[in-house]
Scaffold this motif. Structure first.
Motif, PDB file in Angstrom:
ATOM      1  N   LEU A 157       0.865  -1.232   0.151  1.00 48.00           N
ATOM      2  CA  LEU A 157      -0.166   0.034   0.024  1.00 48.00           C
ATOM      3  C   LEU A 157       1.010   1.332  -0.069  1.00 48.00           C
ATOM      4  O   LEU A 157       0.350   2.284  -0.435  1.00 48.00           O
ATOM      5  CB  LEU A 157      -0.886  -0.002   1.339  1.00 48.00           C
ATOM      6  N   GLU A 160       1.861   2.447  -3.536  1.00 45.96           N
ATOM      7  CA  GLU A 160       0.645   2.876  -4.156  1.00 45.96           C
ATOM      8  C   GLU A 160       0.878   4.469  -4.405  1.00 45.96           C
ATOM      9  O   GLU A 160       1.016   5.134  -3.211  1.00 45.96           O
ATOM     10  CB  GLU A 160      -0.721   2.464  -4.156  1.00 45.96           C
ATOM     11  N   LEU A 163      -3.482   7.240  -3.630  1.00 46.04           N
ATOM     12  CA  LEU A 163      -4.357   6.155  -2.661  1.00 46.04           C
ATOM     13  C   LEU A 163      -5.281   7.075  -2.184  1.00 46.04           C
ATOM     14  O   LEU A 163      -4.971   7.787  -1.169  1.00 46.04           O
ATOM     15  CB  LEU A 163      -3.449   5.205  -1.889  1.00 46.04           C
ATOM     16  N   LYS A 167      -9.803   3.293  -2.278  1.00 44.95           N
ATOM     17  CA  LYS A 167      -8.825   2.222  -3.224  1.00 44.95           C
ATOM     18  C   LYS A 167      -8.162   1.321  -1.910  1.00 44.95           C
ATOM     19  O   LYS A 167      -7.939   0.116  -2.295  1.00 44.95           O
ATOM     20  CB  LYS A 167      -7.870   2.732  -3.846  1.00 44.95           C
ATOM     21  N   ALA A 168      -7.796   2.149  -0.916  1.00 45.08           N
ATOM     22  CA  ALA A 168      -6.868   1.291   0.141  1.00 45.08           C
ATOM     23  C   ALA A 168      -7.780   0.165   0.544  1.00 45.08           C
ATOM     24  O   ALA A 168      -7.355  -1.165   0.867  1.00 45.08           O
ATOM     25  CB  ALA A 168      -6.435   2.151   1.142  1.00 45.08           C
TER      26      ALA A 168
END
Length: 382
Positions: A157, A160, A163, A167-168
């Protein structure tokens, strides 16, 4: 209060209201949850379109006894607005909100063992409502990543860009579902492998047990065979030792010339009462002499009891002399069983062979009885 999902109130279809409020425990949380249910009920039933007094009446009726008692302590005017009443309850349940403490709880919230991603996200969103964040979603996103138990997922994560919380959350849900599926597959494969290994181990253990058992039996047989041979050797040595000891005792008590003289003065077989009296007296008065006679007569014995008894009887007595005896003295005959010579026969047989040591007396007695009964017939032939 309505208990069914739908009831008819004033001709309007009404939904089930929230339960009575219980002002105990964490009042802030209790009020927050109850207020949310109440707002949904008001929206669903359009209660906010009713007159103000009626809205207050519905509010207090739904709250129940504790709500009415608390309302009476507010000392509000008769023209008070329903929103002002709700505000008074909020002040009572949230007398002083400590933003620092609320944010402390939020920033220390971590995913607990066994807690799903969905449960953790809901916990963060609930805690954030009391923190008055300007960007609540971003704060929840950051806390979600920092508080994850899965370090690998946390690292992915952090890589990314752009974010968002949505989305997380989706990324975490997908990873969690994949991990659960993999665990299920691995668990079944592992169980299959475990069952196969256990089956092979069981067969191997059984074979090893059988081999060990057979080895133990063979070893035990060898040990028993060795013990049997040892006992035979010891038995023979014991017989020799007893014989030597008896002879030694006899020689120490009776001079050799006297022993020889006594044996020579008695001519076997016994054919007269005088001969019998001499032997009986000697056996009764001299135990050493008795042992010497046992040693002498046992050498006449064979491997068979019947043959052994008959040989000793033939050596000791004339058939003509035995005509006057029966074993217990039947038919006005003398009792042979009362003689010391009779006991000498029993002792000689039992000393002749280890197999005869524990032989029953009745077996020897039967042979003696038969020999006495047949004495007259043998005497006539001779």
């Amino acid at each position: 209060m309505a208990d069914n999902l739908k009831t008819e109130v004033m001709g309007v279809t009404a939904f089930k209201p929230p339960p009575e409020i219980n002002f105990s425990g964490n009042l802030s949380e209790v009020w927050k949850r109850w207020k949310q249910r109440y707002d949904l009920y008001v929206l669903a039933t359009s209660t906010n379109t009713l007159p103000n007094e009626q809205q207050i009446a519905i509010l207090l009726n739904i709250m129940g006894d504790q709500g009415i008692e608390l309302y009476n302590t507010f000392n509000l005017s008769a023209t008070v607005n329903v929103n002002e009443v709700i505000e008074q309850f909020e002040k009572y349940c949230n007398p002083h909100k400590n933003i620092v403490y609320e944010r402390f709880k939020f920033f220390n919230a971590k995913q607990k063992p066994g807690q799903t991603i969905e449960e953790y996200i809901i916990e963060l969103q609930t805690l954030s409502t009391s923190c008055e964040f300007m960007e609540k979603n971003n704060m929840c996103r950051d806390r979600l990543i920092v508080g994850l138990l899965d370090i690998g997922l946390q690292e992915r994560l952090l890589k990314e860009s752009n974010l968002t919380l949505e989305k997380a959350a989706e990324f975490c849900r997908t990873a969690e579902a994949s991990r659960q599926q993999a665990n299920t597959i691995q668990g079944q494969s592992s169980q299959t492998r475990t069952n196969a290994v256990e089956k092979v181990d069981a067969v191997k253990a059984k074979e090893e047990f059988q081999d060990e058992m057979f080895r133990s039996i063979d070893k035990l047989n060898d040990t028993l065979q060795g013990m049997h041979e040892t006992f035979n050797i010891l038995g023979k040595k014991f017989d020799v030792l007893i014989t030597d000891q008896n002879l030694s005792e006899c020689n120490s008590v009776i001079p050799n010339e006297n022993v020889g003289e006594n044996i020579e003065t008695i001519e076997w077989p016994i054919c007269t009462d005088d001969q019998l009296e001499i032997i009986e007296t000697k056996l009764e008065s001299d135990t050493t002499y008795e042992k010497l006679m046992v040693t002498e007569f046992r050498d006449l014995a064979e491997k068979n009891v019947i043959v052994s008894v008959r040989r000793i009887m033939k050596h000791m007595f004339c058939d003509k002399f035995l005509e006057k005896y029966s074993f217990v003295g039947f038919k006005n005959k003398r009792s042979f069983s009362n003689l010391r010579c009779c006991r000498l026969i029993f002792d000689s047989i039992k000393a002749s062979d280890k197999r005869f040591q524990n032989i029953q007396n009745i077996k020897i007695e039967k042979v003696i009885r038969r020999w006495l009964v047949e004495a007259p017939l043998r005497a006539k032939k001779n």
